[in-house]
Design a protein around this motif. Structure first.
Motif, PDB file in Angstrom:
ATOM      1  N   ILE A   1       0.832  -1.206   0.000  1.00 54.97           N
ATOM      2  CA  ILE A   1       0.000   0.000   0.000  1.00 54.97           C
ATOM      3  C   ILE A   1       0.867   1.257   0.000  1.00 54.97           C
ATOM      4  CG2 ILE A   1      -1.633   1.345   1.391  1.00 54.97           C
ATOM      5  CD1 ILE A   1      -2.950  -1.321   2.137  1.00 54.97           C
ATOM      6  N   ALA A   2       1.950   1.265   0.769  1.00 55.63           N
ATOM      7  CA  ALA A   2       2.850   2.416   0.786  1.00 55.63           C
ATOM      8  C   ALA A   2       3.493   2.613  -0.583  1.00 55.63           C
ATOM      9  CB  ALA A   2       3.915   2.228   1.862  1.00 55.63           C
ATOM     10  N   SER A   3       3.864   1.518  -1.211  1.00 61.15           N
ATOM     11  CA  SER A   3       4.458   1.596  -2.540  1.00 61.15           C
ATOM     12  C   SER A   3       3.469   2.184  -3.545  1.00 61.15           C
ATOM     13  CB  SER A   3       4.907   0.199  -2.956  1.00 61.15           C
ATOM     14  OG  SER A   3       4.841   0.003  -4.309  1.00 61.15           O
ATOM     15  N   MET A   4       2.221   1.730  -3.508  1.00 64.42           N
ATOM     16  CA  MET A   4       1.195   2.261  -4.417  1.00 64.42           C
ATOM     17  C   MET A   4       0.887   3.725  -4.096  1.00 64.42           C
ATOM     18  SD  MET A   4       0.355   0.093  -6.635  1.00 64.42           S
ATOM     19  CE  MET A   4       2.067  -0.377  -6.666  1.00 64.42           C
ATOM     20  N   GLY A   5       0.900   4.068  -2.814  1.00 66.90           N
ATOM     21  CA  GLY A   5       0.683   5.463  -2.428  1.00 66.90           C
ATOM     22  C   GLY A   5       1.768   6.372  -2.961  1.00 66.90           C
ATOM     23  N   ALA A   6       3.017   5.901  -2.897  1.00 61.16           N
ATOM     24  CA  ALA A   6       4.136   6.695  -3.407  1.00 61.16           C
ATOM     25  C   ALA A   6       4.012   6.889  -4.915  1.00 61.16           C
ATOM     26  CB  ALA A   6       5.451   6.019  -3.061  1.00 61.16           C
ATOM     27  N   ILE A   7       3.643   5.832  -5.621  1.00 54.64           N
ATOM     28  CA  ILE A   7       3.462   5.955  -7.068  1.00 54.64           C
ATOM     29  C   ILE A   7       2.325   6.926  -7.380  1.00 54.64           C
ATOM     30  CG2 ILE A   7       2.711   4.699  -9.141  1.00 54.64           C
ATOM     31  CD1 ILE A   7       4.270   2.279  -8.037  1.00 54.64           C
ATOM     32  N   GLY A   8       1.251   6.862  -6.605  1.00 55.67           N
ATOM     33  CA  GLY A   8       0.125   7.773  -6.803  1.00 55.67           C
ATOM     34  C   GLY A   8       0.488   9.228  -6.554  1.00 55.67           C
ATOM     35  N   VAL A   9       1.248   9.474  -5.508  1.00 58.01           N
ATOM     36  CA  VAL A   9       1.663  10.841  -5.194  1.00 58.01           C
ATOM     37  C   VAL A   9       2.587  11.387  -6.291  1.00 58.01           C
ATOM     38  CG1 VAL A   9       3.054  12.219  -3.597  1.00 58.01           C
ATOM     39  CG2 VAL A   9       1.327  10.666  -2.718  1.00 58.01           C
ATOM     40  N   ILE A  10       3.530  10.571  -6.717  1.00 55.37           N
ATOM     41  CA  ILE A  10       4.441  11.007  -7.784  1.00 55.37           C
ATOM     42  C   ILE A  10       3.666  11.276  -9.070  1.00 55.37           C
ATOM     43  CG2 ILE A  10       6.344  10.262  -9.281  1.00 55.37           C
ATOM     44  CD1 ILE A  10       7.456   8.780  -6.806  1.00 55.37           C
ATOM     45  N   GLY A  11       2.720  10.381  -9.399  1.00 55.53           N
ATOM     46  CA  GLY A  11       1.892  10.590 -10.580  1.00 55.53           C
ATOM     47  C   GLY A  11       1.053  11.847 -10.472  1.00 55.53           C
ATOM     48  N   GLY A  12       0.513  12.116  -9.295  1.00 53.23           N
ATOM     49  CA  GLY A  12      -0.276  13.323  -9.092  1.00 53.23           C
ATOM     50  C   GLY A  12       0.565  14.585  -9.193  1.00 53.23           C
ATOM     51  N   VAL A  13       1.743  14.554  -8.603  1.00 52.43           N
ATOM     52  CA  VAL A  13       2.628  15.728  -8.637  1.00 52.43           C
ATOM     53  C   VAL A  13       3.063  16.027 -10.068  1.00 52.43           C
ATOM     54  CG1 VAL A  13       4.935  16.524  -7.955  1.00 52.43           C
ATOM     55  CG2 VAL A  13       3.414  15.522  -6.261  1.00 52.43           C
ATOM     56  N   LEU A  14       3.329  14.990 -10.845  1.00 53.23           N
ATOM     57  CA  LEU A  14       3.726  15.195 -12.235  1.00 53.23           C
ATOM     58  C   LEU A  14       2.528  15.456 -13.144  1.00 53.23           C
ATOM     59  CD1 LEU A  14       6.402  12.376 -12.660  1.00 53.23           C
ATOM     60  CD2 LEU A  14       6.792  14.819 -12.346  1.00 53.23           C
ATOM     61  N   GLY A  15       1.400  14.836 -12.853  1.00 50.11           N
ATOM     62  CA  GLY A  15       0.244  14.940 -13.739  1.00 50.11           C
ATOM     63  C   GLY A  15      -0.552  16.218 -13.618  1.00 50.11           C
ATOM     64  N   VAL A  16      -0.655  16.769 -12.431  1.00 50.39           N
ATOM     65  CA  VAL A  16      -1.475  17.974 -12.249  1.00 50.39           C
ATOM     66  C   VAL A  16      -0.898  19.159 -13.028  1.00 50.39           C
ATOM     67  CG1 VAL A  16      -2.249  19.670 -10.542  1.00 50.39           C
ATOM     68  CG2 VAL A  16      -2.539  17.234 -10.101  1.00 50.39           C
ATOM     69  N   PRO A  17       0.382  19.450 -12.924  1.00 49.27           N
ATOM     70  CA  PRO A  17       0.890  20.591 -13.711  1.00 49.27           C
ATOM     71  C   PRO A  17       0.848  20.340 -15.225  1.00 49.27           C
ATOM     72  CG  PRO A  17       2.449  20.036 -11.979  1.00 49.27           C
ATOM     73  CD  PRO A  17       1.413  18.950 -12.027  1.00 49.27           C
ATOM     74  N   LEU A  18       1.030  19.080 -15.627  1.00 51.23           N
ATOM     75  CA  LEU A  18       1.055  18.776 -17.050  1.00 51.23           C
ATOM     76  C   LEU A  18      -0.332  18.631 -17.656  1.00 51.23           C
ATOM     77  CD1 LEU A  18       3.971  16.173 -17.080  1.00 51.23           C
ATOM     78  CD2 LEU A  18       4.057  18.586 -17.695  1.00 51.23           C
ATOM     79  N   GLY A  19      -1.302  18.269 -16.823  1.00 50.23           N
ATOM     80  CA  GLY A  19      -2.649  17.999 -17.343  1.00 50.23           C
ATOM     81  C   GLY A  19      -3.500  19.198 -17.340  1.00 50.23           C
TER      82      GLY A  19
END
Length: 68
Positions: A50-68
């Motif tokens: 769960i921590a691993s998936m949370g980290a991937i989600g946070v990284i995806g959100g941090v990269l995706g919000v400015p780009l999207g």
């Protein structure tokens, strides 16, 4: 009309997240087995995934919000 499109987007996004979790877990079966062999409990193993998936989600959100 709008809710139908929104519902479709939520379903597609949910399937993408589920796919990521399943693939990550299947790729790490050996690593998780080693962790279990050295004494990790089921709860610790689940927390690790769960921590691993949370980290991937946070990284995806941090990269995706400015780009999207």
């Amino acid at each position: 009309m709008y809710y139908g499109k929104l519902q479709t987007e939520v379903v597609v996004a949910s399937r993408g997240v589920l796919n990521s979790v399943v693939l990550d877990t299947r790729e790490r079966v050996h690593d998780l087995g080693v962790c279990k062999a050295i004494g990790m409990t089921l709860q610790q193993t689940v927390s690790l995934v769960i921590a691993s998936m949370g980290a991937i989600g946070v990284i995806g959100g941090v990269l995706g919000v400015p780009l999207g």
